[in-house]
Design an enzyme around this catalytic site. Structure first.
Site, PDB file in Angstrom:
ATOM      1  N   GLY A 145       0.806  -1.207   0.000  1.00 35.96           N
ATOM      2  CA  GLY A 145       0.000   0.000   0.000  1.00 35.96           C
ATOM      3  C   GLY A 145       0.843   1.262   0.000  1.00 35.96           C
ATOM      4  O   GLY A 145       2.047   1.227   0.189  1.00 35.96           O
ATOM      5  N   ASP A 146       0.182   2.393  -0.159  1.00 41.67           N
ATOM      6  CA  ASP A 146       0.847   3.675  -0.347  1.00 41.67           C
ATOM      7  C   ASP A 146       0.792   4.457   0.976  1.00 41.67           C
ATOM      8  O   ASP A 146       0.673   3.865   2.041  1.00 41.67           O
ATOM      9  CB  ASP A 146       0.139   4.419  -1.500  1.00 41.67           C
ATOM     10  CG  ASP A 146       1.054   5.378  -2.235  1.00 41.67           C
ATOM     11  OD1 ASP A 146       1.590   6.298  -1.571  1.00 41.67           O
ATOM     12  OD2 ASP A 146       1.230   5.206  -3.439  1.00 41.67           O
ATOM     13  N   PHE A 202      -2.760   8.114   6.560  1.00 40.16           N
ATOM     14  CA  PHE A 202      -2.734   8.812   7.847  1.00 40.16           C
ATOM     15  C   PHE A 202      -3.525   7.993   8.859  1.00 40.16           C
ATOM     16  O   PHE A 202      -4.597   7.448   8.545  1.00 40.16           O
ATOM     17  CB  PHE A 202      -3.347  10.203   7.703  1.00 40.16           C
ATOM     18  CG  PHE A 202      -3.545  10.894   9.025  1.00 40.16           C
ATOM     19  CD1 PHE A 202      -4.801  10.921   9.627  1.00 40.16           C
ATOM     20  CD2 PHE A 202      -2.468  11.488   9.678  1.00 40.16           C
ATOM     21  CE1 PHE A 202      -4.981  11.550  10.863  1.00 40.16           C
ATOM     22  CE2 PHE A 202      -2.644  12.111  10.912  1.00 40.16           C
ATOM     23  CZ  PHE A 202      -3.901  12.139  11.503  1.00 40.16           C
ATOM     24  N   HIS A 203      -3.003   7.915  10.067  1.00 35.76           N
ATOM     25  CA  HIS A 203      -3.733   7.306  11.178  1.00 35.76           C
ATOM     26  C   HIS A 203      -3.880   8.351  12.257  1.00 35.76           C
ATOM     27  O   HIS A 203      -2.967   9.138  12.480  1.00 35.76           O
ATOM     28  CB  HIS A 203      -2.959   6.125  11.764  1.00 35.76           C
ATOM     29  CG  HIS A 203      -2.732   5.013  10.799  1.00 35.76           C
ATOM     30  ND1 HIS A 203      -3.761   4.359  10.173  1.00 35.76           N
ATOM     31  CD2 HIS A 203      -1.595   4.423  10.345  1.00 35.76           C
ATOM     32  CE1 HIS A 203      -3.265   3.425   9.381  1.00 35.76           C
ATOM     33  NE2 HIS A 203      -1.959   3.444   9.455  1.00 35.76           N
ATOM     34  N   ILE A 236      -6.427  -0.195   3.559  1.00 37.56           N
ATOM     35  CA  ILE A 236      -5.803  -1.471   3.883  1.00 37.56           C
ATOM     36  C   ILE A 236      -4.339  -1.440   3.498  1.00 37.56           C
ATOM     37  O   ILE A 236      -3.971  -0.886   2.463  1.00 37.56           O
ATOM     38  CB  ILE A 236      -6.507  -2.624   3.124  1.00 37.56           C
ATOM     39  CG1 ILE A 236      -7.907  -2.831   3.707  1.00 37.56           C
ATOM     40  CG2 ILE A 236      -5.707  -3.912   3.182  1.00 37.56           C
ATOM     41  CD1 ILE A 236      -8.742  -3.835   2.952  1.00 37.56           C
ATOM     42  N   GLY A 237      -3.496  -2.041   4.345  1.00 37.67           N
ATOM     43  CA  GLY A 237      -2.074  -2.212   4.008  1.00 37.67           C
ATOM     44  C   GLY A 237      -1.595  -3.385   4.831  1.00 37.67           C
ATOM     45  O   GLY A 237      -1.684  -3.367   6.051  1.00 37.67           O
ATOM     46  N   LEU A 271      -6.034  -2.994   8.694  1.00 33.97           N
ATOM     47  CA  LEU A 271      -6.985  -2.035   8.142  1.00 33.97           C
ATOM     48  C   LEU A 271      -7.149  -0.809   9.029  1.00 33.97           C
ATOM     49  O   LEU A 271      -6.839  -0.833  10.219  1.00 33.97           O
ATOM     50  CB  LEU A 271      -8.345  -2.715   7.947  1.00 33.97           C
ATOM     51  CG  LEU A 271      -9.124  -3.186   9.186  1.00 33.97           C
ATOM     52  CD1 LEU A 271      -9.949  -2.072   9.826  1.00 33.97           C
ATOM     53  CD2 LEU A 271     -10.056  -4.333   8.792  1.00 33.97           C
ATOM     54  N   CYS A 275      -3.081   7.085  -0.291  1.00 33.75           N
ATOM     55  CA  CYS A 275      -2.979   5.832  -1.045  1.00 33.75           C
ATOM     56  C   CYS A 275      -2.530   6.085  -2.482  1.00 33.75           C
ATOM     57  O   CYS A 275      -2.748   5.239  -3.354  1.00 33.75           O
ATOM     58  CB  CYS A 275      -4.303   5.074  -1.034  1.00 33.75           C
ATOM     59  SG  CYS A 275      -4.923   4.855   0.652  1.00 33.75           S
TER      60      CYS A 275
END
Lengths: 241, 163
Positions: free
Chosen positions: A83-84, A87-88, A150-151, A163, A180
Site C-alpha cells: 500500500g501507499d 494517515f492514522h 488497507i495495508g 486495516l 494511497c
C-alpha cells in the site's frame, strides 16, 4: 466430520498506542504466532496522529516536507507493509490481525477482500452503503470517497498490519498527502456518511472485530482488555525481538 | 507433458466476467485448477525451481500468482546475494499486500529478472516463463530431492484448498 471445530480469535483491545509500539508488538506476536505460542488474534487500537508509508516508499505522495508534518504534531513511519501513504489518528479504528493464512486456507487477495468485507458490513450497520475499490484501488469506498484503507504484510503466510476505518478522525490531516497515491478522490468518515448518531468508538471497534471473526470463519472471539494488554505492549517495546 | 488441469487464465476470465465476483464458487474453481508443470520441483510455499546444469531458475507458481492477485511491485535482491532454503529472498506486492517469497534452495544468486522492475505483472502472465524471479547457483543440490514433484505439489494445493 463437519467443520464444527472451534476456532477462537483473540481480540486485544489496546486503546491509544504509538505506531512504533504497535509495530514492535506485532513483530513479537508474528514470531509468537509462527512458533505456535499464540493463536490467531487481532489487535484493536487507535494511533496518535501518524503518517505512514508502505514498502514502496512513495515519498512523493507526502505534500509537505517531513519537518512541517511533524510540526503539525504528526509522527512519520516508513513500513514494510503493502500500500501507499496514509494517515492514522484518533477516532480512526485500526485493526491488525495476526493470522495464519495457511490455517485458514486463504491467499493474499482473498484475505484483503475479507478485510474490505468486514468494513463494508460495519458501515452497513449505520446505513452506509460502502463498496470495495475498483481493480487496483484496494480499500472501502462510499461513492468516490474513501472510508477505509488497507495495508498488509504477509511473511510465510502470517499476516501483520491490516486495516484502518475512519469513524470520525480529523480529515484535515489527509490534505497533506495524496492518500494511497490516488489523487482527486476524497477521504470520508462514518460520521460524515451516516445519517444516524454513532455510538462510542469502542462499540464500532467491537463490531469490526466480530465482523472479521465471522468473515474468516472463527467460531468465537476471546477479548483481552486494555488493562491486560498494557503489559504486553510495554514488554514488546522494552525487549525488541 | 504438462499436468494441465485448467488454464488459470481462463479461470481469471470467468472471475472478471462475473460482477458479483465475491461469490465462493468462482474462487474455488480458479484456485483449484492452476497449472502445474512436470519437470519442475516445488516448495510447499508455492515457489518452483528449474534445475539446468549448474544454475537453478526460481519463481512462484501459477497457484501463487492467482491467489496473490495482480502484482504491482516486486522487490528482488542483487546478484551475489546468498539465499538459504526456506528463507525469504524478496517480496511482491498486490492488492495492498506485501508478501514474502521464499527460496526453495540455498546458493548464490547469479542473476535477477530486471524486467520485473518495469512490469511486475509478468509474474501473473507467465509465472513459469518470463515471470522468473532469480537464478541461483545451488550450494547443495541434494536440497532439490526434498522438494515436491508436480504430482505431490498438485496434491498439496488440493489439500490447502480443502478448508
Amino acid at each position: 466430520m463437519s467443520g464444527g471445530a472451534r476456532r477462537v480469535l483473540g481480540a486485544w483491545k489496546l486503546g491509544l498506542v504509538s505506531y512504533g509500539d504497535a509495530l514492535r508488538l506485532q513483530e513479537r506476536l508474528v514470531a509468537d504466532r509462527r512458533a505456535g505460542r499464540v493463536s490467531d488474534l487481532v489487535l484493536s487500537l487507535q494511533h496518535p496522529p501518524t503518517y505512514t508509508l508502505g514498502k514502496r516508499r512513495t515519498d512523493h505522495n507526502l505534500l509537505l516536507p517531513e519537518a512541517e508534518l511533524r510540526g503539525l504534531g504528526a509522527d512519520i513511519h516508513r513500513t514494510e507493509r503493502g500500500g501507499d501513504v496514509t494517515f492514522h489518528g484518533p477516532r480512526q479504528a485500526v485493526l491488525y490481525p495476526i493470522l495464519s493464512l495457511r490455517a485458514i486456507g486463504l491467499g493474499a487477495r482473498r484475505y484483503v477482500e475479507g478485510l474490505e468485507s468486514a468494513m463494508i458490513e460495519v458501515a452497513a450497520l449505520y446505513g452506509v452503503a460502502a463498496r470495495p475499490g475498483a481493480a487496483g484501488e484496494t480499500g472501502v469506498w462510499v461513492g468516490d470517497r474513501k472510508i477505509g484503507a488497507i495495508g498488509v504484510r504477509i511473511s510465510s503466510g502470517f499476516t501483520c498490519h491490516g486495516l484502518a476505518f475512519n469513524i470520525d478522525p480529523d480529515l484535515g490531516y489527509f490534505k497533506h498527502i495524496v492518500p494511497c497515491g490516488i489523487a482527486d478522490k476524497e477521504v470520508t468518515s462514518l460520521r460524515r456518511e451516516a445519517a444516524v448518531e454513532l455510538p462510542p468508538d469502542e462499540v464500532i471497534h467491537d463490531q469490526l472485530v466480530q465482523s472479521l471473526a465471522r468473515t474468516f470463519c472463527f467460531s468465537d472471539v476471546e477479548v483481552k482488555d486494555e488493562s491486560e494488554c498494557a503489559d504486553m505492549v510495554c514488554l514488546a517495546a522494552a525487549t525488541q525481538s | 507433458m504438462a499436468l494441465r488441469l485448467w488454464a488459470s487464465s481462463a479461470a481469471n476470465a470467468l472471475k472478471i466476467s462475473s460482477s458479483a465476483a465475491r461469490a465462493a464458487p468462482a474462487y474455488s474453481i480458479s484456485r483449484y485448477f492452476s497449472t502445474v508443470l512436470d519437470g519442475l520441483k516445488y516448495s510447499s510455499s508455492h515457489e518452483w525451481v528449474k534445475h539446468d546444469g549448474s544454475v537453478a531458475t526460481i519463481g512462484i507458481t501459477d497457484h501463487a500468482q492467482d491467489s496473490l492477485g495482480e502484482l504491482v511491485y516486486v522487490e528482488l535482491p542483487t546478484a551475489g546475494t546468498q539465499v538459504s532454503q526456506g528463507e525469504a529472498f524478496g517480496n511482491v506486492e498486490s492488492v495492498k499486500a506485501t508478501s514474502d517469497v521464499n527460496s526453495p534452495i540455498s546458493g548464490e544468486i547469479v542473476e535477477v529478472n530486471a524486467a520485473l522492475n518495469e512490469k511486475a505483472v509478468l509474474i501473473n502472465e507467465s509465472p513459469y516463463g518470463d515471470g522468473w524471479m532469480i537464478k541461483v547457483k545451488p550450494s547443495n543440490p541434494s536440497e532439490l530431492d526434498a522438494l515436491l514433484d508436480a504430482g505431490k505439489y498438485t496434491k498439496h494445493c488440493e489439500e490447502e484448498h480443502a478448508h
